[in-house]
Design an enzyme around this catalytic site. Structure first.
Site, PDB file in Angstrom:
ATOM      1  N   HIS A 257       0.867  -2.805 -10.628  1.00 25.75           N
ATOM      2  CA  HIS A 257       1.490  -1.988 -10.066  1.00 25.75           C
ATOM      3  C   HIS A 257       2.464  -0.941 -10.824  1.00 25.75           C
ATOM      4  O   HIS A 257       2.560  -1.701 -12.075  1.00 25.75           O
ATOM      5  CB  HIS A 257       2.408  -2.123  -9.104  1.00 25.75           C
ATOM      6  CG  HIS A 257       2.985  -1.847  -8.330  1.00 25.75           C
ATOM      7  ND1 HIS A 257       4.140  -0.401  -8.316  1.00 25.75           N
ATOM      8  CD2 HIS A 257       2.287  -1.392  -6.165  1.00 25.75           C
ATOM      9  CE1 HIS A 257       4.022  -0.048  -6.987  1.00 25.75           C
ATOM     10  NE2 HIS A 257       3.538  -0.319  -6.592  1.00 25.75           N
ATOM     11  N   GLU A 315      -1.422  -5.428  -2.361  1.00 26.69           N
ATOM     12  CA  GLU A 315      -3.228  -5.007  -1.119  1.00 26.69           C
ATOM     13  C   GLU A 315      -3.154  -6.997  -1.790  1.00 26.69           C
ATOM     14  O   GLU A 315      -4.003  -6.880  -0.800  1.00 26.69           O
ATOM     15  CB  GLU A 315      -3.418  -4.506  -2.037  1.00 26.69           C
ATOM     16  CG  GLU A 315      -3.124  -3.178  -2.638  1.00 26.69           C
ATOM     17  CD  GLU A 315      -3.941  -2.081  -3.654  1.00 26.69           C
ATOM     18  OE1 GLU A 315      -4.632  -2.495  -4.136  1.00 26.69           O
ATOM     19  OE2 GLU A 315      -3.285  -1.251  -4.051  1.00 26.69           O
TER      20      GLU A 315
END
Length: 376
Positions: A257, A315
């Site tokens: 991320h 995700e």
């Protein structure tokens, strides 16, 4: 070229553009604070209606406030005929679901009063109904009318299937929406604030935010994260397949991320929600494979990319949880938008209170002194 003493921050990287009490993202520590609550404290407990109220009011509602708010949202769910006509036309062309959501969102100002609060409530009430109606239309089925006796999350699940969802499935969706309701000044949230800052209406602001979210650099890719789990298929296949992918230089979808340098706190919240869902109502074999894939990816990333601090992000468990709720991957991003709309609108309210338009500067790097060619 004219000299400039200003430093240009490409993409506004590191620039503080607003003060907010809505959420705080601490990427180094892996903490997400939502209106004063640690995410893990609030996401699995609050109803969707309570989270929306918290973001907008900076306090949890009393029981009477919560119930009145839920009734008001329920009364606003029915879509105007023009929105349904537009969704039918989009379905006939098999438009991208986010395009359909953006187009239908823009119709909501037709019968929503100009008042910010009314528009915000209408947006929140109808976004899930739009997403569910388009999903059904695009698959050749008629939309299902919303039920006023169901809560915000329960009604979305009902509009997708026509069957009441179990309490476990409703809790899973509420936890997901709570976990993604706000996440700092990301691209779609900043878009909403910029539009709201001009004095434009809030339907325009969230429509712009949907357009920003559609971009693959912002909206993410929970679908491919799930595709990887399906491709592997069984725990013993995880390591050889993942090694092959890493040696080909493929990105591990659902890991790493831009902000979080440790594990994404939303991943932990959604991992717990997925575990509860799959224990009570889901494909346990798929859940076990997903766990094996996660652990193998983390181990191999440390081996192949040492020091990169690539951890599980939101995700990976978004894909697993929404699949467990029976949603196809094409519905993942519209479902995310239905949850994130609460945060977009909270930021619009906050930006309105500043009374300031957002107007950054730019550095001109083009030519100067050009002359228009003679016409002789």
């Amino acid at each position: 070229m004219r000299e400039t003493t200003q430093t240009v921050a490409e993409g506004l990287e590191g620039v503080v553009a607003a003060r907010t009490r809505i959420s705080d993202v601490d990427g180094e520590a892996g903490r997400l604070t939502i209106a004063g609550f640690a995410l893990e404290e609030i996401a699995g407990r609050a109803t969707a209606e309570e989270m929306i109220w918290l973001l907008w009011r900076d306090a949890l509602p009393t029981a009477p406030e919560r119930d009145a708010f839920a009734r008001d949202l329920a009364e606003r769910r029915a879509l105007p005929s023009i929105a349904l006509d537009l969704l039918r036309a989009a379905a006939a062309r098999q438009s991208d679901p986010m395009d359909a959501l953006r187009m239908a969102a823009a119709t909501l100002s037709l019968d929503a009063p100009a008042d910010d609060e009314d528009q915000a409530r209408t947006v929140i009430a109808r976004f899930p109904v739009i997403a569910a109606a388009y999903e059904r239309l695009s698959q050749g089925h008629e939309p299902i009318a919303p039920r006023p006796d169901l809560g915000h999350a329960a009604n979305y699940l009902y509009c997708l299937t026509g069957a009441p969802a179990s309490p476990e499935r409703v809790r899973a969706l509420e936890t997901y929406w709570n976990a993604v309701a706000d996440h700092g000044l990301n691209a779609s949230t900043f878009t909403a604030r910029v539009i709201a800052a001009t004095g434009s209406d809030l339907v325009s602001a969230v429509t712009g935010a949907v357009g920003a979210l559609k971009g693959p650099l912002h909206g993410g890719a929970p679908g491919p994260a799930l595709d990887m789990v399906f491709e592997i298929g069984s725990p013993e296949r995880a390591e050889p397949i993942l090694r092959e992918k890493l040696e080909r230089g493929e990105r591990m979808m659902g890991f790493g991320h831009r902000i979080y340098k440790v594990r994404d706190p939303r991943a932990d919240v959604l991992a717990s929600a997925a575990e509860r869902l799959f224990q009570s109502d889901g494909d346990r074999a798929l859940y076990r494979i997903a766990l094996e894939v996660e652990q193998t990816v983390l181990r191999l990333l440390e081996e192949y990319k040492p020091g990169r601090r690539l951890q599980t992000n939101v995700e990976f468990y978004t894909a697993l949880l929404l699949h467990g709720l029976g949603m196809p991957t094409r519905l993942f991003t519209p479902t995310f938008a239905a949850g994130r709309a609460a945060g977009w609108l909270a930021h619009c309210f906050e930006q309105r209170r500043t009374g300031r338009i957002i107007r950054p500067q730019s550095e001109y790097v083009g030519e100067r002194g050009r002359t228009y060619p003679s016409q002789e």
